[in-house]
Write a protein that holds these residues in place. Structure first.
Motif, PDB file in Angstrom:
ATOM      1  N   MET A 159       0.829  -1.199   0.000  1.00  0.00           N
ATOM      2  CA  MET A 159       0.000   0.000   0.000  1.00  0.00           C
ATOM      3  C   MET A 159       0.868   1.257   0.000  1.00  0.00           C
ATOM      4  O   MET A 159       0.594   2.220  -0.727  1.00  0.00           O
ATOM      5  CB  MET A 159      -0.919   0.022   1.217  1.00  0.00           C
ATOM      6  N   LEU A 160       1.924   1.260   0.814  1.00  0.00           N
ATOM      7  CA  LEU A 160       2.808   2.424   0.870  1.00  0.00           C
ATOM      8  C   LEU A 160       3.446   2.667  -0.496  1.00  0.00           C
ATOM      9  O   LEU A 160       3.487   3.809  -0.983  1.00  0.00           O
ATOM     10  CB  LEU A 160       3.886   2.211   1.927  1.00  0.00           C
ATOM     11  N   THR A 161       3.920   1.601  -1.121  1.00  0.00           N
ATOM     12  CA  THR A 161       4.587   1.741  -2.407  1.00  0.00           C
ATOM     13  C   THR A 161       3.616   2.221  -3.472  1.00  0.00           C
ATOM     14  O   THR A 161       3.934   3.111  -4.275  1.00  0.00           O
ATOM     15  CB  THR A 161       5.217   0.409  -2.838  1.00  0.00           C
ATOM     16  N   PRO A 287      11.866  -1.116   1.370  1.00  0.00           N
ATOM     17  CA  PRO A 287      13.233  -0.601   1.326  1.00  0.00           C
ATOM     18  C   PRO A 287      13.636   0.011  -0.011  1.00  0.00           C
ATOM     19  O   PRO A 287      14.513   0.875  -0.061  1.00  0.00           O
ATOM     20  CB  PRO A 287      14.087  -1.830   1.666  1.00  0.00           C
ATOM     21  N   ARG A 288      13.000  -0.414  -1.111  1.00  0.00           N
ATOM     22  CA  ARG A 288      13.375   0.135  -2.415  1.00  0.00           C
ATOM     23  C   ARG A 288      12.968   1.596  -2.575  1.00  0.00           C
ATOM     24  O   ARG A 288      13.457   2.277  -3.482  1.00  0.00           O
ATOM     25  CB  ARG A 288      12.765  -0.710  -3.533  1.00  0.00           C
ATOM     26  N   LEU A 289      12.089   2.069  -1.707  1.00  0.00           N
ATOM     27  CA  LEU A 289      11.711   3.480  -1.758  1.00  0.00           C
ATOM     28  C   LEU A 289      12.776   4.379  -1.138  1.00  0.00           C
ATOM     29  O   LEU A 289      12.843   5.575  -1.463  1.00  0.00           O
ATOM     30  CB  LEU A 289      10.381   3.710  -1.015  1.00  0.00           C
ATOM     31  N   LEU A 311      10.878  11.665 -11.289  1.00  0.00           N
ATOM     32  CA  LEU A 311      10.654  10.884 -10.068  1.00  0.00           C
ATOM     33  C   LEU A 311      10.137   9.495 -10.413  1.00  0.00           C
ATOM     34  O   LEU A 311      10.588   8.487  -9.843  1.00  0.00           O
ATOM     35  CB  LEU A 311       9.662  11.626  -9.170  1.00  0.00           C
ATOM     36  N   LEU A 312       9.208   9.414 -11.361  1.00  0.00           N
ATOM     37  CA  LEU A 312       8.695   8.111 -11.779  1.00  0.00           C
ATOM     38  C   LEU A 312       9.795   7.236 -12.372  1.00  0.00           C
ATOM     39  O   LEU A 312       9.858   6.023 -12.110  1.00  0.00           O
ATOM     40  CB  LEU A 312       7.572   8.294 -12.800  1.00  0.00           C
ATOM     41  N   ARG A 313      10.669   7.836 -13.169  1.00  0.00           N
ATOM     42  CA  ARG A 313      11.765   7.058 -13.753  1.00  0.00           C
ATOM     43  C   ARG A 313      12.698   6.530 -12.665  1.00  0.00           C
ATOM     44  O   ARG A 313      13.173   5.393 -12.744  1.00  0.00           O
ATOM     45  CB  ARG A 313      12.542   7.919 -14.757  1.00  0.00           C
ATOM     46  N   LEU A 314      12.941   7.348 -11.653  1.00  0.00           N
ATOM     47  CA  LEU A 314      13.799   6.912 -10.559  1.00  0.00           C
ATOM     48  C   LEU A 314      13.141   5.789  -9.762  1.00  0.00           C
ATOM     49  O   LEU A 314      13.805   4.827  -9.356  1.00  0.00           O
ATOM     50  CB  LEU A 314      14.109   8.107  -9.638  1.00  0.00           C
ATOM     51  N   ALA A 320      11.143  -0.238  -7.228  1.00  0.00           N
ATOM     52  CA  ALA A 320       9.929  -0.072  -6.423  1.00  0.00           C
ATOM     53  C   ALA A 320       8.679  -0.372  -7.236  1.00  0.00           C
ATOM     54  O   ALA A 320       7.736  -0.995  -6.742  1.00  0.00           O
ATOM     55  CB  ALA A 320       9.863   1.346  -5.866  1.00  0.00           C
ATOM     56  N   THR A 321       8.675   0.039  -8.505  1.00  0.00           N
ATOM     57  CA  THR A 321       7.501  -0.173  -9.345  1.00  0.00           C
ATOM     58  C   THR A 321       7.224  -1.652  -9.550  1.00  0.00           C
ATOM     59  O   THR A 321       6.072  -2.100  -9.506  1.00  0.00           O
ATOM     60  CB  THR A 321       7.686   0.513 -10.701  1.00  0.00           C
ATOM     61  N   SER A 322       8.262  -2.430  -9.761  1.00  0.00           N
ATOM     62  CA  SER A 322       8.078  -3.862 -10.008  1.00  0.00           C
ATOM     63  C   SER A 322       7.855  -4.656  -8.728  1.00  0.00           C
ATOM     64  O   SER A 322       7.528  -5.842  -8.777  1.00  0.00           O
ATOM     65  CB  SER A 322       9.307  -4.423 -10.734  1.00  0.00           C
ATOM     66  N   ALA A 323       8.012  -4.002  -7.566  1.00  0.00           N
ATOM     67  CA  ALA A 323       7.889  -4.727  -6.295  1.00  0.00           C
ATOM     68  C   ALA A 323       6.443  -4.925  -5.871  1.00  0.00           C
ATOM     69  O   ALA A 323       6.167  -5.685  -4.947  1.00  0.00           O
ATOM     70  CB  ALA A 323       8.647  -3.969  -5.195  1.00  0.00           C
ATOM     71  N   VAL A 324       5.510  -4.256  -6.534  1.00  0.00           N
ATOM     72  CA  VAL A 324       4.109  -4.383  -6.153  1.00  0.00           C
ATOM     73  C   VAL A 324       3.411  -5.345  -7.106  1.00  0.00           C
ATOM     74  O   VAL A 324       3.728  -5.428  -8.279  1.00  0.00           O
ATOM     75  CB  VAL A 324       3.405  -3.013  -6.157  1.00  0.00           C
ATOM     76  N   GLY A 325       2.451  -6.062  -6.565  1.00  0.00           N
ATOM     77  CA  GLY A 325       1.751  -7.054  -7.362  1.00  0.00           C
ATOM     78  C   GLY A 325       0.566  -6.458  -8.098  1.00  0.00           C
ATOM     79  O   GLY A 325       0.389  -5.249  -8.175  1.00  0.00           O
ATOM     80  N   HIS A 326      -0.282  -7.330  -8.606  1.00  0.00           N
ATOM     81  CA  HIS A 326      -1.434  -6.882  -9.383  1.00  0.00           C
ATOM     82  C   HIS A 326      -2.576  -6.423  -8.485  1.00  0.00           C
ATOM     83  O   HIS A 326      -3.379  -5.599  -8.892  1.00  0.00           O
ATOM     84  CB  HIS A 326      -1.921  -7.998 -10.310  1.00  0.00           C
ATOM     85  N   ALA A 327      -2.672  -6.983  -7.275  1.00  0.00           N
ATOM     86  CA  ALA A 327      -3.722  -6.554  -6.347  1.00  0.00           C
ATOM     87  C   ALA A 327      -3.301  -5.221  -5.750  1.00  0.00           C
ATOM     88  O   ALA A 327      -2.432  -5.163  -4.911  1.00  0.00           O
ATOM     89  CB  ALA A 327      -3.914  -7.591  -5.254  1.00  0.00           C
TER      90      ALA A 327
END
Length: 338
Positions: A159-161, A287-289, A311-314, A320-327
């Motif tokens: 949720m944080l990510t 941690p990736r954030l 910021l999005l590219r970073l 961090a972007t790939s660390a979250v799932g589909h839900a």
């Protein structure tokens, strides 16, 4: 520093002060539990007071959504339509204040320029006699500040990510439209069923607009100001990136990254930069954030991501972007605020 240009780190957005006593009891706040939804935590509609107008332009008013120093936000509808809208009206005592009227109308014009899905849609800006008003989409859900106050700091790393990424996307959309918010904070981020929405553009800067902020004056909310705001050197998209980091840390910790007993104390801490343990709560959840947050809170604006797109590219390069799932967001909305 004038009080009109700087405010303490408290919730803002549509509701900034305590409204007059209602004519009927308000419902009790929801008991936060595993089945609580974001919409259950939204500020409840309040009844109209005897001093409130009953109509504005073509709209019939049915209740209050919030009140603050600049004006009041009402719930209303237009005859022959089924939907409801939020109508922001300038406070009566400010009708003869040229600066206040200019700032109010600029907010409506600014919101009309936004093309992304991360702010309230504006249906129109008009006048009822000499009283200006802004007709906007009604947004469900609480502010990030109200959410944390009700349920505590975020304890779910995904949720944080996702909140961090969604807010970065909001900034990317605003900056692409030439808008620098200048007052991003948890009270100005609404967690709606459609995702986070950024609100309150009263002091936003738009490319091509003329602003009259005196040189050397601070503009914003102390705990979320970047160093260049504290020193009175203006604001740019990288200023919003700093505030983004402060909002993410607030979500993870439940308190402000920069706090103090007074404005000068807060300003000193901002100029000192984040402490060694500033991102500890974020590190435990996502941690990736953390490397992104460190870059976003660089003292020199040129060392930060220059805008929301950077910021999005970073965030993407950090993993961090790939660390979250589909839900994602819908899981939070569907039930279980924790």
């Amino acid at each position: 520093m004038s009080r009109a240009q700087i405010a303490p780190p408290a919730p803002s957005g549509p509701a900034r002060s305590v409204p007059p006593p209602p004519s009927r009891p308000l419902p009790p706040p929801p008991v936060v539990g595993p089945s609580t939804r974001l919409v259950d935590l939204a500020a409840p509609e309040q009844p109209l007071s005897p001093h409130d107008p009953r109509s504005v332009g073509e709209y019939t008013l049915t209740g209050r959504l919030g009140s603050g120093g600049m004006g009041t936000v009402y719930l209303g509808h237009r005859a022959g339509t089924h939907g409801v809208v939020a109508i922001k009206v300038l406070a009566p005592h400010l009708l003869d204040d040229v600066d206040a009227r200019t700032r109010f109308l600029r907010e409506g014009q600014t919101l009309q320029k936004v093309t992304g899905d991360y702010t309230a849609r504006v249906h129109g800006v008009g006048f009822d006699g000499s009283m200006p008003y802004i007709v906007m989409e009604r947004l469900d859900g609480p502010s990030l500040h109200a959410f944390v106050a009700a349920s505590g700091a975020v304890t779910d790393g995904e949720m944080l990510t996702r909140t961090a990424i969604a807010l970065a996307r909001a900034l990317a959309a605003l900056h692409a439209d030439g808008i620098t918010h200048r007052d991003l904070k948890p009270g100005n981020v609404l967690l709606t069923s459609a995702g986070p929405k950024v609100v309150d553009f009263g002091i936003a800067r738009v490319v091509g607009q003329t602003h009259h902020t005196p040189a050397g004056n601070m503009v914003g909310t102390p705990g979320y100001m970047a160093p260049e705001q504290v020193t009175g050197n203006g604001a740019l998209p990288a200023t919003d990136v700093w505030a983004w980091a402060c909002c993410v840390v607030f979500a993870a910790r439940g308190d402000h990254l920069f706090d103090g007993d007074n404005i000068l104390d807060i300003a000193r801490r901002i100029l000192d930069g984040p402490g060694a343990e500033a991102f500890g709560a974020v590190h435990r959840l996502s941690p990736r954030l953390v490397p992104v947050l460190r870059r976003a809170t660089a003292q020199d604006a040129s060392d930060r991501p220059r805008d929301g797109a950077a910021l999005l590219r970073l965030l993407d390069r950090s993993g961090a972007t790939s660390a979250v799932g589909h839900a994602g967001w819908d899981r939070l909305v569907g039930g279980g605020v924790r």
